[in-house]
Design an enzyme around this catalytic site. Structure first.
Site, mmCIF file in Angstrom:
data_model
loop_
_atom_site.group_PDB
_atom_site.id
_atom_site.type_symbol
_atom_site.label_atom_id
_atom_site.label_comp_id
_atom_site.label_asym_id
_atom_site.label_seq_id
_atom_site.Cartn_x
_atom_site.Cartn_y
_atom_site.Cartn_z
ATOM 1 N N HIS A 1 -28.059 -5.232 47.341
ATOM 2 C CA HIS A 1 -28.980 -4.684 46.339
ATOM 3 C C HIS A 1 -30.127 -5.667 46.161
ATOM 4 O O HIS A 1 -29.983 -6.718 45.547
ATOM 5 C CB HIS A 1 -28.217 -4.476 45.020
ATOM 6 C CG HIS A 1 -29.064 -3.975 43.893
ATOM 7 N ND1 HIS A 1 -28.640 -3.988 42.579
ATOM 8 C CD2 HIS A 1 -30.307 -3.425 43.876
ATOM 9 C CE1 HIS A 1 -29.600 -3.488 41.801
ATOM 10 N NE2 HIS A 1 -30.617 -3.141 42.564
ATOM 11 N N GLY B 1 -19.399 -5.452 37.947
ATOM 12 C CA GLY B 1 -19.371 -6.911 38.024
ATOM 13 C C GLY B 1 -18.387 -7.497 37.054
ATOM 14 O O GLY B 1 -17.239 -7.788 37.408
ATOM 15 N N SER B 2 -18.814 -7.627 35.795
ATOM 16 C CA SER B 2 -17.949 -8.290 34.813
ATOM 17 C C SER B 2 -16.622 -7.586 34.612
ATOM 18 O O SER B 2 -15.605 -8.243 34.387
ATOM 19 C CB SER B 2 -18.655 -8.450 33.462
ATOM 20 O OG SER B 2 -19.913 -7.879 33.447
ATOM 21 N N ASP C 1 -26.040 -8.899 44.817
ATOM 22 C CA ASP C 1 -27.304 -8.796 44.085
ATOM 23 C C ASP C 1 -28.259 -9.897 44.504
ATOM 24 O O ASP C 1 -28.037 -11.071 44.211
ATOM 25 C CB ASP C 1 -27.041 -8.906 42.579
ATOM 26 C CG ASP C 1 -26.369 -7.663 42.031
ATOM 27 O OD1 ASP C 1 -26.893 -6.563 42.269
ATOM 28 O OD2 ASP C 1 -25.312 -7.800 41.373
ATOM 29 N N GLY D 1 -31.376 -7.403 36.578
ATOM 30 C CA GLY D 1 -31.639 -8.829 36.364
ATOM 31 C C GLY D 1 -30.433 -9.622 35.911
ATOM 32 O O GLY D 1 -30.298 -10.786 36.264
ATOM 33 N N PHE D 2 -29.550 -8.980 35.157
ATOM 34 C CA PHE D 2 -28.418 -9.730 34.610
ATOM 35 C C PHE D 2 -27.164 -8.875 34.557
ATOM 36 O O PHE D 2 -27.237 -7.667 34.340
ATOM 37 C CB PHE D 2 -28.746 -10.229 33.189
ATOM 38 C CG PHE D 2 -29.940 -11.136 33.166
ATOM 39 C CD1 PHE D 2 -29.821 -12.495 33.442
ATOM 40 C CD2 PHE D 2 -31.208 -10.620 32.925
ATOM 41 C CE1 PHE D 2 -30.938 -13.328 33.455
ATOM 42 C CE2 PHE D 2 -32.336 -11.446 32.937
ATOM 43 C CZ PHE D 2 -32.196 -12.803 33.205
ATOM 44 N N GLY D 3 -26.026 -9.532 34.743
ATOM 45 C CA GLY D 3 -24.746 -8.863 34.564
ATOM 46 C C GLY D 3 -24.396 -8.828 33.084
ATOM 47 O O GLY D 3 -25.088 -9.436 32.254
ATOM 48 N N GLY D 4 -23.343 -8.096 32.753
ATOM 49 C CA GLY D 4 -22.812 -8.117 31.393
ATOM 50 C C GLY D 4 -23.602 -7.348 30.355
ATOM 51 O O GLY D 4 -23.407 -7.525 29.163
ATOM 52 N N MET E 1 -33.239 -6.893 44.522
ATOM 53 C CA MET E 1 -34.119 -6.837 43.348
ATOM 54 C C MET E 1 -35.218 -7.858 43.601
ATOM 55 O O MET E 1 -35.268 -8.933 42.997
ATOM 56 C CB MET E 1 -33.319 -7.157 42.085
ATOM 57 C CG MET E 1 -32.436 -5.990 41.652
ATOM 58 S SD MET E 1 -31.098 -6.503 40.577
ATOM 59 C CE MET E 1 -29.929 -7.055 41.812
ATOM 60 N N MET F 1 -31.769 -11.484 43.861
ATOM 61 C CA MET F 1 -32.838 -11.530 42.840
ATOM 62 C C MET F 1 -33.779 -12.675 43.174
ATOM 63 O O MET F 1 -33.335 -13.770 43.515
ATOM 64 C CB MET F 1 -32.229 -11.756 41.461
ATOM 65 C CG MET F 1 -31.164 -10.734 41.079
ATOM 66 S SD MET F 1 -30.699 -10.952 39.359
ATOM 67 C CE MET F 1 -29.258 -9.856 39.267
ATOM 68 N N HIS G 1 -20.652 -5.622 46.497
ATOM 69 C CA HIS G 1 -22.036 -5.487 46.052
ATOM 70 C C HIS G 1 -22.650 -6.875 45.887
ATOM 71 O O HIS G 1 -22.114 -7.731 45.175
ATOM 72 C CB HIS G 1 -22.061 -4.732 44.728
ATOM 73 C CG HIS G 1 -23.415 -4.390 44.216
ATOM 74 N ND1 HIS G 1 -24.133 -3.309 44.677
ATOM 75 C CD2 HIS G 1 -24.190 -4.982 43.274
ATOM 76 C CE1 HIS G 1 -25.293 -3.246 44.036
ATOM 77 N NE2 HIS G 1 -25.351 -4.253 43.173
ATOM 78 N N ASP H 1 -25.068 1.308 38.641
ATOM 79 C CA ASP H 1 -24.934 -0.153 38.602
ATOM 80 C C ASP H 1 -25.387 -0.661 37.241
ATOM 81 O O ASP H 1 -26.545 -0.483 36.868
ATOM 82 C CB ASP H 1 -25.811 -0.745 39.721
ATOM 83 C CG ASP H 1 -25.745 -2.260 39.800
ATOM 84 O OD1 ASP H 1 -24.912 -2.865 39.119
ATOM 85 O OD2 ASP H 1 -26.554 -2.820 40.575
ATOM 86 N N GLY H 2 -24.439 -1.283 36.540
ATOM 87 C CA GLY H 2 -24.759 -1.893 35.256
ATOM 88 C C GLY H 2 -23.899 -1.353 34.134
ATOM 89 O O GLY H 2 -23.930 -0.158 33.849
ATOM 90 N N GLY H 3 -23.094 -2.226 33.556
ATOM 91 C CA GLY H 3 -22.279 -1.838 32.401
ATOM 92 C C GLY H 3 -21.152 -0.871 32.720
ATOM 93 O O GLY H 3 -20.703 -0.131 31.840
ATOM 94 N N SER I 1 -19.354 -6.371 42.024
ATOM 95 C CA SER I 1 -20.557 -7.190 42.202
ATOM 96 C C SER I 1 -20.200 -8.665 42.078
ATOM 97 O O SER I 1 -19.711 -9.110 41.033
ATOM 98 C CB SER I 1 -21.592 -6.829 41.138
ATOM 99 O OG SER I 1 -22.608 -7.829 41.122
ATOM 100 N N MET J 1 -30.029 2.748 38.343
ATOM 101 C CA MET J 1 -29.703 1.585 37.513
ATOM 102 C C MET J 1 -29.336 2.063 36.111
ATOM 103 O O MET J 1 -30.090 2.809 35.486
ATOM 104 C CB MET J 1 -30.889 0.624 37.429
ATOM 105 C CG MET J 1 -31.171 -0.181 38.686
ATOM 106 S SD MET J 1 -29.791 -1.187 39.290
ATOM 107 C CE MET J 1 -29.482 -2.300 37.917
HETATM 108 C C1 DX5 Z 1 -27.751 -6.185 37.504
HETATM 109 C C2 DX5 Z 1 -27.069 -6.116 38.832
HETATM 110 C C3 DX5 Z 1 -25.679 -5.628 38.751
HETATM 111 C C4 DX5 Z 1 -24.742 -6.516 37.982
HETATM 112 C C5 DX5 Z 1 -23.821 -5.607 37.235
HETATM 113 O O1 DX5 Z 1 -29.100 -6.376 37.689
HETATM 114 O O2 DX5 Z 1 -27.776 -5.266 39.716
HETATM 115 O O3 DX5 Z 1 -25.152 -5.361 40.043
HETATM 116 O O4 DX5 Z 1 -23.987 -7.361 38.788
HETATM 117 O O5 DX5 Z 1 -23.046 -6.354 36.383
HETATM 118 P P1 DX5 Z 1 -22.139 -5.700 35.250
HETATM 119 O O6 DX5 Z 1 -21.159 -4.820 35.931
HETATM 120 O O7 DX5 Z 1 -21.537 -6.882 34.597
HETATM 121 O O8 DX5 Z 1 -23.061 -4.925 34.343
HETATM 122 ZN ZN ZN Z 2 -26.720 -4.638 41.582
#
Ligand code: DX5
Ligand code: ZN
Length: 223
Positions: free
Chosen positions: A64, A195-196, A33, A140-143, A66, A35, A31, A173-175, A8, A135
């Site tokens: 994706h 992502g991270s 995102d 909404g946020f990475g990490g 959102m 938003m 990917h 997707d996420g974590g 991502s 999800m």
């Molecule tokens: C969160 C996004 C994810 C995000 C994942 O709302 O949809 O795609 O980039 O980031 P990580 O992998 O850091 O959780």
């Molecule tokens: Zn995403």
């Protein structure tokens, strides 16, 4: 069944996307995102950015959305050539009509479910979609930290996809890290957004290989 790793770019350097895309060439899709500061509190980028990324990316784009009102905005992403366009079930007015529209333009259609959204009512819609995104964090946020509580939904989807014989990708997707990817793969996911854990690594190529190997070890979903 193949395993797909989709980094991502939410975790990439926003001033150097072309360079960042070059660091993840061994991945499967990119990917992206989107938003809108309404469906989720955060704000990223929109159609003009995706149009440009589409021109420079060596890998296909996995969009994706959102955003509110995907019925209105999602087709534009397919029209600029995105490989895959995923919108949220919670935001769509007519998910089936929208999926059909995306497919008719030539994109893969994806349905995303927030952690709190039950899957049951969507199982019958699987023939309308190429991908379902479970999800594993609140969007909404990475990490953020992976929510294992979402795994029963993935198991239900995996069973439904298998019994239907359809080729629907199951995305998380996420974590997603080298640890949590094993849990998601064991529950039936085959497509992993990270992502991270990818862009935060010293060597994204090595991290992508690590994620791929960890997912393959626990790929019960498609024996
Ligand atoms: C969160 C996004 C994810 C995000 C994942 O709302 O949809 O795609 O980039 O980031 P990580 O992998 O850091 O959780
Ligand atoms: Zn995403």
């Amino acid at each position: 069944m193949p395993i797909r790793i989709n980094p991502s770019i939410l975790a990439a350097d926003f001033a150097n996307f072309e360079h960042e895309l070059g660091r993840i060439r061994t991945a499967d899709l990119v990917h992206v995102d989107i938003m809108d500061n309404h469906f989720v509190p955060n704000l990223t980028f929109g159609l003009a950015m995706v149009d440009r990324l589409q021109q420079v990316s060596p890998l296909p784009l996995d969009i994706h959305l959102m955003i509110d009102d995907p019925d209105r905005w999602a087709p534009g992403y397919a029209e600029v050539g995105a490989y895959s366009v995923t919108f949220h079930a919670e935001a769509a007015t007519d998910a089936v009509a929208l999926a059909r529209r995306l497919r008719s333009i030539g994109a893969r259609a994806g349905l995303a479910l927030n952690p709190g959204t039950p899957v049951k009512q969507y199982l019958d819609l699987l023939p309308e979609f190429d991908q379902v995104l479970v999800m594993t964090v609140e969007p909404g946020f990475g990490g953020q930290s992976f929510m294992a509580s979402t795994m029963p939904k993935l198991e239900a989807l995996s069973a439904a996809v298998k019994s239907s014989g359809l080729d629907v990708w199951l995305q998380v997707d996420g974590g997603i890290t080298a640890q949590t990817i094993e849990i998601a793969a064991a529950a039936g996911a085959d497509t992993f957004v990270a992502g991270s854990s990818v862009f935060g690594a010293d060597d994204p190529t090595e991290q992508i290989a690590l994620l791929r190997a960890a997912a393959a070890r626990h790929d019960h979903g498609h024996e």
